[in-house]
Design a protein around this motif. Structure first.
Motif, short mmCIF file in Angstrom:
data_model
loop_
_atom_site.label_atom_id
_atom_site.label_comp_id
_atom_site.label_asym_id
_atom_site.label_seq_id
_atom_site.Cartn_x
_atom_site.Cartn_y
_atom_site.Cartn_z
N THR A 106 0.81 -1.22 0.00
CA THR A 106 0.00 0.00 0.00
C THR A 106 0.84 1.27 0.00
N GLY A 107 2.10 1.15 0.45
CA GLY A 107 2.93 2.34 0.56
C GLY A 107 2.59 3.19 1.76
N ASN A 108 1.72 2.68 2.62
CA ASN A 108 1.30 3.40 3.83
C ASN A 108 1.96 2.74 5.03
N ALA A 109 2.80 3.46 5.76
CA ALA A 109 3.53 2.88 6.88
C ALA A 109 2.61 2.38 7.99
N LYS A 110 1.45 3.01 8.13
CA LYS A 110 0.51 2.56 9.17
C LYS A 110 0.01 1.15 8.92
N ASP A 111 0.04 0.71 7.66
CA ASP A 111 -0.43 -0.64 7.35
C ASP A 111 0.51 -1.72 7.87
N PHE A 112 1.71 -1.33 8.30
CA PHE A 112 2.60 -2.28 8.96
C PHE A 112 1.93 -2.87 10.19
N TYR A 113 1.09 -2.08 10.85
CA TYR A 113 0.45 -2.50 12.09
C TYR A 113 -0.92 -3.15 11.86
N LEU A 114 -1.47 -3.03 10.65
CA LEU A 114 -2.84 -3.48 10.41
C LEU A 114 -3.04 -4.98 10.64
N PRO A 115 -2.17 -5.88 10.14
CA PRO A 115 -2.41 -7.31 10.40
C PRO A 115 -2.47 -7.64 11.89
N GLY A 116 -1.59 -7.02 12.67
CA GLY A 116 -1.61 -7.28 14.11
C GLY A 116 -2.88 -6.78 14.76
N MET A 117 -3.40 -5.67 14.29
CA MET A 117 -4.65 -5.14 14.82
C MET A 117 -5.82 -6.05 14.49
N LEU A 118 -5.85 -6.53 13.25
CA LEU A 118 -6.92 -7.44 12.86
C LEU A 118 -6.84 -8.75 13.64
N TYR A 119 -5.61 -9.22 13.87
CA TYR A 119 -5.43 -10.43 14.68
C TYR A 119 -5.93 -10.21 16.10
N THR A 120 -5.62 -9.05 16.67
CA THR A 120 -6.08 -8.74 18.03
C THR A 120 -7.60 -8.72 18.09
N LEU A 121 -8.24 -8.11 17.10
CA LEU A 121 -9.70 -8.08 17.06
C LEU A 121 -10.27 -9.48 16.93
N GLY A 122 -9.70 -10.28 16.05
CA GLY A 122 -10.18 -11.66 15.88
C GLY A 122 -10.00 -12.48 17.15
N LEU A 123 -8.87 -12.27 17.83
CA LEU A 123 -8.62 -13.00 19.07
C LEU A 123 -9.60 -12.59 20.15
N ALA A 124 -9.90 -11.30 20.23
CA ALA A 124 -10.88 -10.83 21.22
C ALA A 124 -12.23 -11.48 20.99
N LEU A 125 -12.66 -11.52 19.74
CA LEU A 125 -13.95 -12.14 19.41
C LEU A 125 -13.91 -13.65 19.70
#
Length: 248
Positions: A106-125
């Motif tokens: 994506t060329g967006n540095a914030k997306d470096f953290y996106l997979p971990g955030m999605l994993y955290t959300l999935g784990l919470a659920l």
């Protein structure tokens, strides 16, 4: 009450206290094994910390991503050299690798953290859904560590209740973390977002682990199903040997 009753009562109290202390020690050891202990926390934080530090200094996405991935691989190599378990380090490598791929695409540095955030959300659920289904996830994770497997589901209701409380704690804490991070992902700049995310790596984790320890330390001890199977196997062998000796 006779004069002999008091020492007996004191002895029982001391034994109960020792049993409770042993249970707490076993719980602490199991939690460290399951969640990686201090080294596991370090391995979780260091790649993201290095990424945001380099990006803060020079705004170079490629250099930041490569450095984060490189340090993750170094942590795995260190564990291999020390002949230690590598599951936590490997999970860190995969998480960083996915982050690097997302950010590079994506060329967006914030997306470096996106997979971990999605994993955290999935784990919470997952924690919440499995608890509602009567099979709390934390019990599935810690059952083998305590050598009880799934015996807590039907044979140890006190531990099942403790696992349910712990899973609720994990689920709600992780959801609260997501409620902070996802809005920042959209609104904050990369540097601010990265530092907030790094700051939120350990405290929620420590709170969840502490609450898990509190709930399990007060729960009945685990049923060692492995010991039961070994005892049953020995009894079966003994019965066979006795039958062979008794045979004409």
């Amino acid at each position: 009450m006779t004069s002999l009753d008091k020492p007996t009562d004191q002895g029982n109290a001391d034994q109960d206290e020792q049993t409770a202390s042993d249970s707490r020690a076993v719980t602490e050891a199991a939690l460290f094994e399951a969640f990686g202990g201090v080294r596991g926390m370090v391995e979780t934080v260091v790649p993201g910390l290095l990424f945001v530090t380099i990006f803060t200094v020079n705004k170079d996405l490629h250099m930041s991503a490569i450095a984060a991935l490189a340090v993750s691989l170094v942590l795995v190599v260190v564990r291999l050299v020390m002949k230690d378990t590598v599951k936590h380090a490997f999970s860190g490598v995969f998480g960083v690798a996915f982050g690097v791929v997302f950010a590079m695409m994506t060329g967006n540095a914030k997306d470096f953290y996106l997979p971990g955030m999605l994993y955290t959300l999935g784990l919470a659920l997952a924690y919440i859904i499995t608890t509602l289904a009567g099979v709390p996830l934390i019990g599935l994770i810690l059952g083998p560590v305590f050598k009880e497997n799934l015996s807590w589901r039907t044979r140890n209701p006190g531990r099942k209740k403790a696992y349910a409380k712990a899973s609720w704690a994990w689920g709600l804490i992780l959801l609260a973390k997501c409620a902070i991070l996802f809005p920042l992902y959209w609104w904050a700049d990369t540097t601010q977002f990265g530092w907030v995310l790094v700051a939120l790596k350990i405290p929620p984790f420590l709170l969840a682990v502490y609450l898990t320890w509190v709930f399990l330390a007060k729960a009945p001890p685990p049923i060692d199903v492995f010991a039961e199977m070994e005892a049953a196997e020995k009894a079966e062998k003994a019965a066979k040997a006795e039958a062979e000796r008794s045979a004409p």
